[in-house]
Design an enzyme around this catalytic site. Structure first.
Site, PDB file in Angstrom:
ATOM      1  N   ASN A 161       0.857  -1.182   0.000  1.00  0.00           N
ATOM      2  CA  ASN A 161       0.000   0.000   0.000  1.00  0.00           C
ATOM      3  C   ASN A 161       0.889   1.227   0.000  1.00  0.00           C
ATOM      4  OD1 ASN A 161      -2.895  -1.053   0.365  1.00  0.00           O
ATOM      5  ND2 ASN A 161      -1.678  -2.214   1.862  1.00  0.00           N
ATOM      6  N   GLU A 162       1.156   1.702  -1.193  1.00  0.00           N
ATOM      7  CA  GLU A 162       2.073   2.823  -1.363  1.00  0.00           C
ATOM      8  C   GLU A 162       1.373   4.129  -1.012  1.00  0.00           C
ATOM      9  OE1 GLU A 162       5.020   2.215  -1.679  1.00  0.00           O
ATOM     10  OE2 GLU A 162       5.542   0.772  -3.211  1.00  0.00           O
ATOM     11  N   PRO A 163       2.144   5.231  -0.890  1.00  0.00           N
ATOM     12  CA  PRO A 163       1.529   6.533  -0.620  1.00  0.00           C
ATOM     13  C   PRO A 163       0.330   6.766  -1.534  1.00  0.00           C
ATOM     14  CG  PRO A 163       3.902   6.731  -0.561  1.00  0.00           C
ATOM     15  CD  PRO A 163       3.609   5.316  -0.964  1.00  0.00           C
ATOM     16  N   SER A 165      -2.600   5.378  -0.599  1.00  0.00           N
ATOM     17  CA  SER A 165      -3.564   4.334  -0.207  1.00  0.00           C
ATOM     18  C   SER A 165      -4.328   4.772   1.035  1.00  0.00           C
ATOM     19  CB  SER A 165      -2.833   3.028   0.121  1.00  0.00           C
ATOM     20  OG  SER A 165      -2.003   2.642  -0.938  1.00  0.00           O
TER      21      SER A 165
END
Ligand code: F6R
Length: 636
Positions: A161-163, A165
């Site tokens: 869950n990258e920036p 999310s």
């Protein structure tokens, strides 16, 4: 919690337990898992575990395997769900997370294969949504996750869950952040080979677990850890959403905790004891925070920044300032091997003996020149006997294309000699290269050749720094030669080899790195080997007369208060260092990267780091240099 602790942790929004080592932390988490499994087994119920991959949980998995093998912990009633999988890789792919889990845990315990779940990385794009939904449904059908294990990425990702999310996100296909791909570059031998997408549980999926343990080791995680624990919730750091969970615990080592306010700026959250060390840390921080030279700090700067008690203890600001100015100035030396015939009472390194035997330990070829190329050059020019020992061959970090190029060279050479040369070796390696495919494990011959390529680069680089090939030692420590990333295990043989080197060189000073790094990384393991070997040397005569200087490592630098020796470089020396770095052609695309420095490749990063230290010294009101390499004294 004692009152002192609660005062110190007042800014923390997630309970964080700090351990002396990753292994200590893993014991706690393994205990929680063991207790739950045993309790459920006794009640004839299943346990549902959420699992992570990456370096972080490897030691936990080793401990769970040990408990299974030695203490009868049974996973027969356990169901597992992994956080994520690279999109486009099948489960047999050597870099897939499914394969990772098989190797690191599943194949060594009595988990039923049908009870292990990892997202399907090969699902067709039109079926991704259904597949992700089925994954969510399977978690619910299993009764939900009891304990979820998490690592954290430098971008603040959990799972993938990258920036960007949000807290409601569920299992889905995502695009990997550039920094994440850069960090994975080593696994895939180049950033270009790292998959661009992954399937990951969402933040919402993770938050639905009943209990969460997030683990983090090494200074590389310190900055993101502090933001996650103390910052506002934000989707630019998805891990901050863990603050919403009532049963989430961070188990971290000292290095990963080092940017929490209670560790980094404890005077801001409570009363502290003002020792020489804490004073230095606080005053250098104050100067940088207020952007003032040390000698320009005034009483108000101290009182407005939680340091009025220091002022009361020590009198006027100016007295403190002068003291710190002197201490900092005395860290600067152009003579890293000590200056002969000079008063050394205020110099980092002693004048005698001279010349010194200086041993530079480089976990892999390149770390040496990258981190202290200028210093090595100086040591040599001043007449010291410099030995550079490469602890590992670094052969895992060479792309196949480099091997292919070398093979072609050998074959060409053979032809020039009108067929006299024996082409069996290059032909064999060429065939092996074809057989293994892009990500298959390298054969012994391929690894050997890759190691030789790195040796030749190290020799060229050494020459640039003025170091003869005869003074380079290639140790090829077995933990590395016999392992792969995240699968390294240090043994007595490594330590014996290091012991032999130390006893044969009998150094007056050692430059080493790896302290505080991720415990499974090559530098950290190389340092572990050094530490164990040094213990065995404790009775040797040379040992007591040997200083150990730590350099930080390629992706980072010591903070001002940690620097005990600062070696300034002139523009010419700095340029020469880069000529040395450029000899390591195979490493150009394998930058470690660093948060907040997304555009830098590895070459520029070294420039930024050494220039950055010079700027800090300048800002503190000391001399203005082109660049500085710096070291911290290590107390053996
Ligand atoms: C792995 C995962 C990632 C990692 C994170 C840290 O399944 O989901 O979030 O936990 O990237 O990686 P390491 O442990 O390699 O530093």
């Amino acid at each position: 919690m004692t009152p002192i602790e609660s005062e110190l942790t007042q800014l923390e929004r997630i309970p964080a337990q700090i351990y002396n080592s990753a292994d200590d932390a893993c014991q706690t988490v393994a205990d929680a898992i063991t207790d739950l499994i045993n309790e459920r087994n006794a009640a004839n119920k299943q346990t549902v575990l959420g699992l992570a991959t990456g370096s972080t949980p490897v030691r936990l998995y080793r401990e769970l395997i040990r408990r299974h093998q030695k203490e009868g912990l049974s996973f027969a009633n356990v169901i597992t769900f992994n956080l994520d999988e690279y999109y486009g890789l099948d489960g047999d792919h050597p870099k897939s997370y499914r394969k990772f889990m098989q190797d690191q845990l599943f194949d060594h315990v009595d988990l039923k294969p049908e009870n292990t779940n990892v997202p399907d990385g090969l699902v067709a794009s039109e079926a991704v949504f259904q597949s992700c939904k089925a994954y969510e449904d399977a978690i619910v059908a299993a009764g939900g996750i009891d304990i979820q294990i998490l690592g954290i990425g430098r971008t603040g990702h959990i799972g993938f869950n990258e920036p960007g999310s949000g807290p409601e996100t569920l299992t889905r296909l995502v695009t990997l952040d550039r920094l994440t791909r850069r960090y994975a570059a080593r696994d895939f031998l180049g950033e270009a080979n790292v998959p661009r997408h992954a399937i990951t549980m969402g933040v919402g999926t993770i938050l639905a677990a009943r209990k969460l343990f997030l683990l983090a080791w090494g200074e590389g995680k310190a900055s993101i850890m502090a933001k996650t624990v103390e910052g506002e919730q934000t989707d630019t750091i998805p891990a901050t959403f863990l603050q919403q969970h009532e049963n989430c615990f961070f188990c971290i080592d000292q290095a990963a905790a080092s940017h929490l306010t209670r560790k980094r700026h404890p005077w801001l959250v409570g009363r502290i004891e003002w020792t020489e060390e804490t004073t230095r840390k606080a005053v250098l921080w104050l100067a940088q925070k207020t952007a003032k030279a040390l000698l320009k700090l005034v009483d108000e700067d101290y009182t407005e920044n939680g340091m009025s008690d220091l002022l009361i203890e020590q009198g006027f600001a100016y007295q403190i300032n002068i003291n710190l100015f002197n201490i900092t100035q005395h860290t600067i030396t152009g003579w890293p091997g000590g200056k002969p015939d000079a008063d050394d009472s205020n110099r980092p390194e002693r004048a005698t003996p001279f010349p010194k035997r200086s041993l530079i330990l480089s976990p892999e070829p390149l770390d040496d020149v990258y981190c202290l190329g200028g210093t090595i050059n100086r040591l040599k020019q001043h007449g010291n006997e410099v030995t550079i020992a490469y602890q590992t061959s670094g052969n895992l970090a060479v792309a196949d294309s480099e091997v292919q190029a070398s093979i072609e060279l050998m074959i060409e050479l053979g032809k020039d000699r009108s067929g006299k040369a024996d082409l069996a070796y290059p032909k064999t390696v060429e065939q092996q290269l074809k057989d293994k495919g892009a990500f298959g494990a390298d054969t012994a011959e391929i690894r050997h050749l890759k190691g030789l390529i790195r040796r030749s680069e190290a020799r060229s680089s050494g020459r640039t720094l003025g170091i003869d090939t005869a003074n380079l030692q290639f140790m090829d420590l077995p933990f590395y030669e016999e392992g792969r990333y995240r699968r390294f295990i240090v043994t007595e043989t490594d330590v014996a080899q290091m012991y032999q080197l130390l006893e044969s060189v009998q150094p007056h000073q050692i430059f080493a790195t790896g302290y505080g790094h991720d415990p499974l990384s090559v530098p950290a393991l190389s340092f572990e080997v050094l530490r164990a070997a040094l213990k065995q040397c404790a009775d040797s005569e040379w040992f007591n007369d040997c200083n150990i200087w730590l350099y930080k490592g390629p992706a980072d630098e010591w903070e001002a208060h940690e620097i005990d020796m600062a070696v300034p470089l002139s523009p010419d020396e700095f340029e020469n260092k880069f000529q040395g770095i450029y000899q390591h052609q195979t490493q150009r695309s394998q930058s470690p990267g660093r948060a907040g420095n997304k555009s830098s490749n590895s070459w520029d990063l070294a420039r930024d780091i050494n220039r950055g230290t010079a700027e800090i010294y300048d800002g503190l009101g000391l001399a203005e240099y082109e660049a500085i390499e710096c070291f911290k004294r290590y107390n053996k």
